[in-house]
Design an enzyme around this catalytic site. Structure first.
Site, PDB file in Angstrom:
ATOM      1  N   LYS A  17       0.833  -1.208   0.000  1.00  0.00           N
ATOM      2  CA  LYS A  17       0.000   0.000   0.000  1.00  0.00           C
ATOM      3  C   LYS A  17       0.869   1.259   0.000  1.00  0.00           C
ATOM      4  O   LYS A  17       0.644   2.178  -0.780  1.00  0.00           O
ATOM      5  CB  LYS A  17      -0.939   0.001   1.218  1.00  0.00           C
ATOM      6  N   ARG A  92     -10.038   0.259   9.183  1.00  0.00           N
ATOM      7  CA  ARG A  92      -9.524  -1.083   9.407  1.00  0.00           C
ATOM      8  C   ARG A  92     -10.528  -1.964  10.138  1.00  0.00           C
ATOM      9  O   ARG A  92     -10.238  -3.135  10.393  1.00  0.00           O
ATOM     10  CB  ARG A  92      -8.266  -0.979  10.260  1.00  0.00           C
ATOM     11  N   ARG A 131      11.387  -5.770   5.157  1.00  0.00           N
ATOM     12  CA  ARG A 131      11.114  -4.340   4.936  1.00  0.00           C
ATOM     13  C   ARG A 131      12.082  -3.469   5.724  1.00  0.00           C
ATOM     14  O   ARG A 131      12.365  -3.733   6.891  1.00  0.00           O
ATOM     15  CB  ARG A 131       9.675  -4.029   5.348  1.00  0.00           C
ATOM     16  N   ARG A 164      11.105  -1.600  11.275  1.00  0.00           N
ATOM     17  CA  ARG A 164      10.050  -1.159  12.197  1.00  0.00           C
ATOM     18  C   ARG A 164       9.936  -2.128  13.367  1.00  0.00           C
ATOM     19  O   ARG A 164      10.084  -3.326  13.202  1.00  0.00           O
ATOM     20  CB  ARG A 164       8.712  -1.094  11.462  1.00  0.00           C
ATOM     21  N   ARG A 175      -0.446  -9.417  13.530  1.00  0.00           N
ATOM     22  CA  ARG A 175      -1.061  -8.417  12.643  1.00  0.00           C
ATOM     23  C   ARG A 175      -1.867  -9.087  11.536  1.00  0.00           C
ATOM     24  O   ARG A 175      -2.922  -8.589  11.148  1.00  0.00           O
ATOM     25  CB  ARG A 175       0.011  -7.501  12.054  1.00  0.00           C
TER      26      ARG A 175
HETATM   27  P1  ADP Z   1       1.154  -1.653   7.542  1.00  0.00           P
HETATM   28  O1  ADP Z   1       2.021  -0.642   6.819  1.00  0.00           O
HETATM   29  O2  ADP Z   1       1.947  -2.828   7.948  1.00  0.00           O
HETATM   30  O3  ADP Z   1      -0.115  -1.935   6.808  1.00  0.00           O
HETATM   31  P2  ADP Z   1       0.388   0.465   9.302  1.00  0.00           P
HETATM   32  O4  ADP Z   1       1.634   1.245   9.223  1.00  0.00           O
HETATM   33  O5  ADP Z   1      -0.760   0.896   8.463  1.00  0.00           O
HETATM   34  O6  ADP Z   1       0.737  -1.038   8.957  1.00  0.00           O
HETATM   35  O7  ADP Z   1      -0.119   0.356  10.793  1.00  0.00           O
HETATM   36  C1  ADP Z   1       0.752   0.048  11.847  1.00  0.00           C
HETATM   37  C2  ADP Z   1      -0.036  -0.079  13.146  1.00  0.00           C
HETATM   38  O8  ADP Z   1      -0.706   1.146  13.456  1.00  0.00           O
HETATM   39  C3  ADP Z   1      -1.136  -1.118  13.157  1.00  0.00           C
HETATM   40  O9  ADP Z   1      -0.641  -2.422  13.423  1.00  0.00           O
HETATM   41  C4  ADP Z   1      -2.051  -0.597  14.274  1.00  0.00           C
HETATM   42  O10 ADP Z   1      -1.530  -0.892  15.559  1.00  0.00           O
HETATM   43  C5  ADP Z   1      -1.978   0.898  14.088  1.00  0.00           C
HETATM   44  N1  ADP Z   1      -3.052   1.385  13.185  1.00  0.00           N
HETATM   45  C6  ADP Z   1      -2.881   1.931  11.953  1.00  0.00           C
HETATM   46  N2  ADP Z   1      -4.062   2.256  11.400  1.00  0.00           N
HETATM   47  C7  ADP Z   1      -5.023   1.896  12.301  1.00  0.00           C
HETATM   48  C8  ADP Z   1      -6.445   1.944  12.316  1.00  0.00           C
HETATM   49  N3  ADP Z   1      -7.156   2.427  11.276  1.00  0.00           N
HETATM   50  N4  ADP Z   1      -7.075   1.479  13.414  1.00  0.00           N
HETATM   51  C9  ADP Z   1      -6.412   0.997  14.463  1.00  0.00           C
HETATM   52  N5  ADP Z   1      -5.073   0.900  14.511  1.00  0.00           N
HETATM   53  C10 ADP Z   1      -4.375   1.350  13.452  1.00  0.00           C
HETATM   54  P1  ADP Z   2       2.153  -1.819   3.227  1.00  0.00           P
HETATM   55  O1  ADP Z   2       2.152  -0.318   3.204  1.00  0.00           O
HETATM   56  O2  ADP Z   2       0.941  -2.406   2.568  1.00  0.00           O
HETATM   57  O3  ADP Z   2       2.392  -2.388   4.586  1.00  0.00           O
HETATM   58  P2  ADP Z   2       4.743  -1.608   1.856  1.00  0.00           P
HETATM   59  O4  ADP Z   2       4.495  -0.731   0.667  1.00  0.00           O
HETATM   60  O5  ADP Z   2       5.447  -1.013   3.020  1.00  0.00           O
HETATM   61  O6  ADP Z   2       3.365  -2.328   2.312  1.00  0.00           O
HETATM   62  O7  ADP Z   2       5.538  -2.888   1.326  1.00  0.00           O
HETATM   63  C1  ADP Z   2       5.943  -3.940   2.221  1.00  0.00           C
HETATM   64  C2  ADP Z   2       7.300  -4.505   1.779  1.00  0.00           C
HETATM   65  O8  ADP Z   2       7.165  -5.218   0.540  1.00  0.00           O
HETATM   66  C3  ADP Z   2       8.362  -3.433   1.522  1.00  0.00           C
HETATM   67  O9  ADP Z   2       9.600  -3.917   1.946  1.00  0.00           O
HETATM   68  C4  ADP Z   2       8.323  -3.225   0.001  1.00  0.00           C
HETATM   69  O10 ADP Z   2       9.597  -2.829  -0.498  1.00  0.00           O
HETATM   70  C5  ADP Z   2       7.932  -4.616  -0.503  1.00  0.00           C
HETATM   71  N1  ADP Z   2       7.047  -4.587  -1.683  1.00  0.00           N
HETATM   72  C6  ADP Z   2       6.058  -3.705  -1.964  1.00  0.00           C
HETATM   73  N2  ADP Z   2       5.430  -4.011  -3.110  1.00  0.00           N
HETATM   74  C7  ADP Z   2       6.035  -5.131  -3.587  1.00  0.00           C
HETATM   75  C8  ADP Z   2       5.834  -5.962  -4.752  1.00  0.00           C
HETATM   76  N3  ADP Z   2       4.865  -5.689  -5.636  1.00  0.00           N
HETATM   77  N4  ADP Z   2       6.650  -7.034  -4.897  1.00  0.00           N
HETATM   78  C9  ADP Z   2       7.618  -7.310  -3.991  1.00  0.00           C
HETATM   79  N5  ADP Z   2       7.856  -6.578  -2.875  1.00  0.00           N
HETATM   80  C10 ADP Z   2       7.082  -5.499  -2.675  1.00  0.00           C
END
Ligand code: ADP
Ligand code: ADP
Length: 225
Positions: A17, A92, A131, A164, A175
């Site tokens: 994302k 979420r 990551r 992270r 998660r």
């Molecule tokens: P990822 O990039 O792995 O999808 P995020 O960076 O979006 O994860 O979120 C990291 C953490 O922040 C989540 O595991 C949760 O603890 C908190 N968080 C983020 N967005 C929300 C939400 N909409 N509601 C509740 N907790 C949230």
């Molecule tokens: P999210 O915001 O959904 O948690 P990220 O954009 O942070 O996801 O991506 C999670 C990890 O996967 C990062 O290390 C990123 O470099 C890698 N990644 C993202 N998109 C792809 C893809 N299409 N193929 C392989 N690796 C990817």
């Protein structure tokens, strides 16, 4: 009336994302609202919100609905987001989705689309465990799939890359479980409302991006007709 783009990115942690958001905000000149980034910045600044949020984030649990909903509704009403937004990480849960619907309705706005990026659990585990993120620029890398030019350093400004706190194996499993239980039902929720668009997130980043961009461009054209 409006051709504003109000978009949501949905998908499991590690679906890509953030990676796609960086490209899409450029394409469509949209402000990027990431709940994860907002909460991590608050935690670094040790604000009241940040300290509360960190205790949940480090366990891989969700921050309470009321807390995050207030933060996001305020962000959506800011001048920055008045002409459209790309929302990542919210909603979420179903209560968050209902709160968002009410908030948008109150300001006579509506969602353009919900972009669901689908990736199986094993791939999520590979992606999150490799990551790395720049604390300064927020740019995301992967040790194998998208390595920086110089190990441990951001390509943009040479800043240090970190892992992270919540990208550790036990927290990743938690998660994913939370995603399946709390967030995945939102796909049906938005499907029923005719807003859901699904994308295969296992493709290469450029390919995923091409597909999403084409879909959004079409939606915008339809909206303008
Ligand atoms: P990822 O990039 O792995 O999808 P995020 O960076 O979006 O994860 O979120 C990291 C953490 O922040 C989540 O595991 C949760 O603890 C908190 N968080 C983020 N967005 C929300 C939400 N909409 N509601 C509740 N907790 C949230
Ligand atoms: P999210 O915001 O959904 O948690 P990220 O954009 O942070 O996801 O991506 C999670 C990890 O996967 C990062 O290390 C990123 O470099 C890698 N990644 C993202 N998109 C792809 C893809 N299409 N193929 C392989 N690796 C990817």
């Amino acid at each position: 009336m409006s051709s504003e783009l109000n978009l949501i990115l949905l998908g499991p942690p590690g679906a890509g994302k953030g990676t796609q958001a960086e490209r899409l905000t450029d394409d469509f000149n949209l402000p990027y609202i990431s709940t994860g980034e907002i909460l991590r910045a608050a935690a670094r600044d040790q604000t009241e919100l940040g300290t509360l949020a960190k205790s949940y984030m480090d366990r891989g649990e969700l921050v309470p609905d009321a807390v995050i909903t207030a933060v996001i509704l305020e962000a959506l009403n800011s001048a920055d987001a008045r002409d459209g937004f790309l929302l990542d990480g919210f909603p979420r849960t179903l209560p968050q989705a209902d709160a968002l619907a009410l908030g948008l309705e109150a300001s006579e706005r509506r969602l353009t689309a919900v972009i669901l990026i689908e990736v199986p659990d094993e791939e999520v585990e590979r992606r999150l465990s490799g990551r790395r993120v720049s604390v300064k620029t927020g740019r995301v890398y992967h040790v194998d799939f998208d390595p920086p030019k110089h190990e441990g350093r951001c390509d943009v400004d040479g800043s240090r890359l970190i892992q992270r706190d919540d990208d550790r194996p036990e927290t990743i499993a938690k998660r994913l479980a939370v995603y399946h239980a709390e967030t995945e039902p939102l796909a049906d929720y938005y499907e029923e409302r005719g807003l859901l668009r699904r994308f295969d997130g296992t493709r290469a980043p450029t390919e995923v991006h091409d597909h999403i961009r084409a879909t959004i461009a079409t939606l915008r054209l339809e909206d303008e007709l």
